[in-house]
Design a protein around this motif. Structure first.
Motif, short mmCIF file in Angstrom:
data_model
loop_
_atom_site.label_atom_id
_atom_site.label_comp_id
_atom_site.label_asym_id
_atom_site.label_seq_id
_atom_site.Cartn_x
_atom_site.Cartn_y
_atom_site.Cartn_z
N LEU A 99 -7.03 9.26 50.23
CA LEU A 99 -7.50 8.11 51.01
C LEU A 99 -8.02 7.02 50.08
N ALA A 100 -7.79 5.77 50.48
CA ALA A 100 -8.40 4.62 49.82
C ALA A 100 -9.49 4.11 50.76
N LEU A 101 -10.74 4.16 50.31
CA LEU A 101 -11.87 3.87 51.19
C LEU A 101 -12.82 2.86 50.56
N TYR A 102 -13.51 2.13 51.41
CA TYR A 102 -14.67 1.36 50.99
C TYR A 102 -15.74 1.54 52.04
N GLN A 103 -17.00 1.30 51.65
CA GLN A 103 -18.13 1.53 52.55
C GLN A 103 -18.90 0.24 52.78
N HIS A 104 -19.17 -0.05 54.03
CA HIS A 104 -20.00 -1.19 54.41
C HIS A 104 -21.33 -0.64 54.89
N ILE A 105 -22.41 -1.05 54.24
CA ILE A 105 -23.74 -0.51 54.53
C ILE A 105 -24.66 -1.66 54.92
N VAL A 106 -25.28 -1.52 56.08
CA VAL A 106 -26.23 -2.53 56.58
C VAL A 106 -27.59 -1.86 56.69
N VAL A 107 -28.59 -2.43 56.02
CA VAL A 107 -29.93 -1.85 55.98
C VAL A 107 -30.92 -2.83 56.59
N SER A 108 -31.67 -2.37 57.57
CA SER A 108 -32.78 -3.14 58.13
C SER A 108 -34.05 -2.31 57.97
N ARG A 109 -35.15 -2.83 58.46
CA ARG A 109 -36.42 -2.13 58.25
C ARG A 109 -36.45 -0.77 58.91
N SER A 123 -20.89 2.88 57.18
CA SER A 123 -19.54 2.97 57.73
C SER A 123 -18.54 3.03 56.59
N ALA A 124 -17.62 3.99 56.65
CA ALA A 124 -16.56 4.12 55.65
C ALA A 124 -15.24 3.75 56.32
N TYR A 125 -14.50 2.85 55.68
CA TYR A 125 -13.25 2.36 56.25
C TYR A 125 -12.08 2.76 55.36
N ARG A 126 -11.01 3.16 56.02
CA ARG A 126 -9.77 3.49 55.32
C ARG A 126 -8.90 2.24 55.26
N LEU A 127 -8.45 1.90 54.07
CA LEU A 127 -7.65 0.70 53.90
C LEU A 127 -6.34 0.81 54.64
N ASP A 151 -8.07 -2.06 58.88
CA ASP A 151 -8.77 -0.95 58.26
C ASP A 151 -9.38 -0.10 59.36
N SER A 152 -9.16 1.20 59.29
CA SER A 152 -9.63 2.09 60.33
C SER A 152 -10.92 2.78 59.92
#
Length: 500
Positions: A401-411, A417-421, A433-434
């Motif tokens: 798999l080719a993946l990237y991760q989008h991370i959102v941090v609040s207080r 979230s990990a997305y497959r290209l 991207d799924s």
């Protein structure tokens, strides 16, 4: 009658020579030790990196890099390279601020003197410069120009976060070393379109192809203007180290290009460090070449201190080598036995790792059996033919798999979230991207952490069939298929037991 002759007396035997057994053992031991030293020397001689091609550092401003300071909200560091001889250098910083009774916006320009250093390698040399920017205003657009020896750069820009910002968002990229330049370019372009308001990049993989000047040139050509406007948190990888005849040494260009905060342990300044956002502490650990007991102890002791921050802050750790392998390879003993438990006990919430070409996400269990932090993630940013270990300690796995991760941090929340290209060309309508993995960590008003796994119903993907056609290879393929089917059955049973 003949006379009987008396028997001859036997001749006395010569005295036995002294054996000197102890001396012989010492000679043998010294011989073995000498052979061992020769073997080690030959090993490092053969393993040493080949001489990199000679290079020149042109008299132009290049490799401009924007980095976070220790206090991300109000500090930045800018670095660049220019020429081969040190020259007077400075940075001109401009921004608009209200002035006068009517509060009209007026442009103000500040000049910052740069610190320079000449980095000499066996194949060339270059001069690197850095400027630290402090006391930056929240929610402000800054423009800056670099000047070295009369040579001026173009104008770059960046924006500081709003003081009362609701969240921080970053993209995490794991193993990148197997990606071609074209694959890296397409990945970066896709991230630009998907997340135009990113705050920073976090890189834990070998983004450089080697410790040589050509690899640096290739990387910064791929980054383009991104490196001048989007801060990066970068972890030294195994490819950042140069093999020498006596061991390993970090590429001297690394610290010159990445002047990170020097709040790390002695001997690892600027390589292990931490950066604070108002509600996140990023702890970066250089564990790519932990070979000495002293180095291990120093890093462990520093980790305990670095992770002791405000109880309302999230703690995100970045390192290159995984604490537990996802590949079916030999375990990194130092990582598993000396750092894993230390990170868990010290209170890390999310641990992001690189190096391995398979995906794995693990968590801990409380005494009551509940899923709790920290969450450990190993991820590849490019598809690789890699043999998965099927370690039951991982809640979620993946191969090929080719993946990237989008991370959102609040207080109160950390959303991962990990997305497959997508496999279609990035500029086509079918390029989607799924979602492959997703989880949420929530902090209650009492400080208790809640773990929500949103990927339990998502199927795991194992794209791997790189077995030899021999009998041994077919036997391995059958064993792999058996382990895969056993994992799939266990996941189905776990889903049935979930409360509706």
């Amino acid at each position: 009658m003949p006379r009987r002759q008396s028997p001859k007396k036997p001749k006395p035997l010569p005295p036995k020579p002294k054996t000197y057994l102890g001396l012989r053992l010492w000679v043998l031991a010294l011989l073995v030790l000498g052979l061992a030293l020769i073997a080690c020397g030959l090993f490092f001689l053969l393993q040493a990196d080949p001489d990199e091609p000679s290079y020149r550092s042109p008299m132009r401003i290049e490799r401009v890099q924007l980095l976070p300071g220790e206090d991300y909200a109000q500090s930045r560091v800018v670095s660049w390279r220019c020429g081969e001889e040190l020259a007077d250098s400075y940075l001109l910083l401009s921004y608009e601020r209200p002035k006068g009774r009517r509060g009209r916006l007026q442009t103000e320009t500040l000049r910052y003197q740069a610190e320079g250093q000449q980095v000499v390698t066996a194949s060339g040399r270059g001069c690197y410069y850095q400027v630290a920017l402090d006391s930056l205003q929240p929610g402000t657009q800054y423009r800056y120009r670099l000047v070295t020896g009369g040579v001026q750069s173009e104008v770059y820009s960046f924006r500081t976060p709003i003081e009362a910002a609701d969240s921080l968002q970053l993209v995490y990229l794991g193993a990148l070393d197997a990606a071609s330049p074209q694959q890296k370019r397409q990945l970066l372009e896709r991230l630009d379109r998907s997340f135009p308001d990113l705050d920073l990049y976090a890189l834990t993989g070998n983004y450089l192809t080697g410790a040589n000047d050509a690899a640096w040139t290739e990387w910064y050509e791929l980054l383009g203007r991104r490196s001048s406007r989007l801060p990066q948190l970068v972890v030294p990888g195994t490819a950042s180290y140069m093999k020498e005849h006596t061991g390993y040494a970090l590429d001297p260009r690394w610290r010159a290009q990445y002047p990170y905060p020097t709040n790390g342990p002695e001997g690892y300044l600027g390589r292990s460090y931490y950066v604070d956002y108002p509600y996140v502490r990023f702890v970066v650990l250089d564990a790519a070449r932990l070979l000495s007991w002293g180095g291990i102890q120093v890093q462990r002791s520093w980790l305990r201190q670095a992770l002791q921050c405000d109880e309302h802050q999230w703690r995100i750790v970045l390192l290159h080598l995984p604490l537990d392998r996802v590949l079916e390879e030999q375990q990194h003993l130092v990582m598993h036995y000396f750092l894993r438990d230390e990170l868990i006990a010290a209170g890390a919430d999310l641990i992001l790792q690189g190096h391995d070409g398979c995906y794995g996400r693990a968590s801990q269990r409380s005494a009551a059996g509940d899923t709790i932090p920290p969450v450990l993630v190993v991820s590849p940013a490019v598809s690789q033919e890699a043999h998965n270990t099927f370690d039951k300690g991982y809640d979620r796995l993946g191969t090929g798999l080719a993946l990237y991760q989008h991370i959102v941090v609040s207080r109160r929340q950390l959303h991962y979230s990990a997305y497959r290209l997508g496999t279609a060309p990035p500029d086509s309508l079918a390029a989607r991207d799924s979602l492959y993995d997703e989880l949420v960590l929530r902090r209650t008003e009492t400080g208790e952490l809640k773990f929500v796994d949103r990927a339990r119903a998502l199927p795991e993907i194992f794209n791997y069939n790189a077995f030899a056609s021999s009998k041994r290879g077919q036997k391995k393929a059958a064993q792999y298929q058996h382990e895969l089917e056993a994992r799939q059955r266990a996941r189905r049973e776990a889903l049935k037991k979930r409360p509706k």
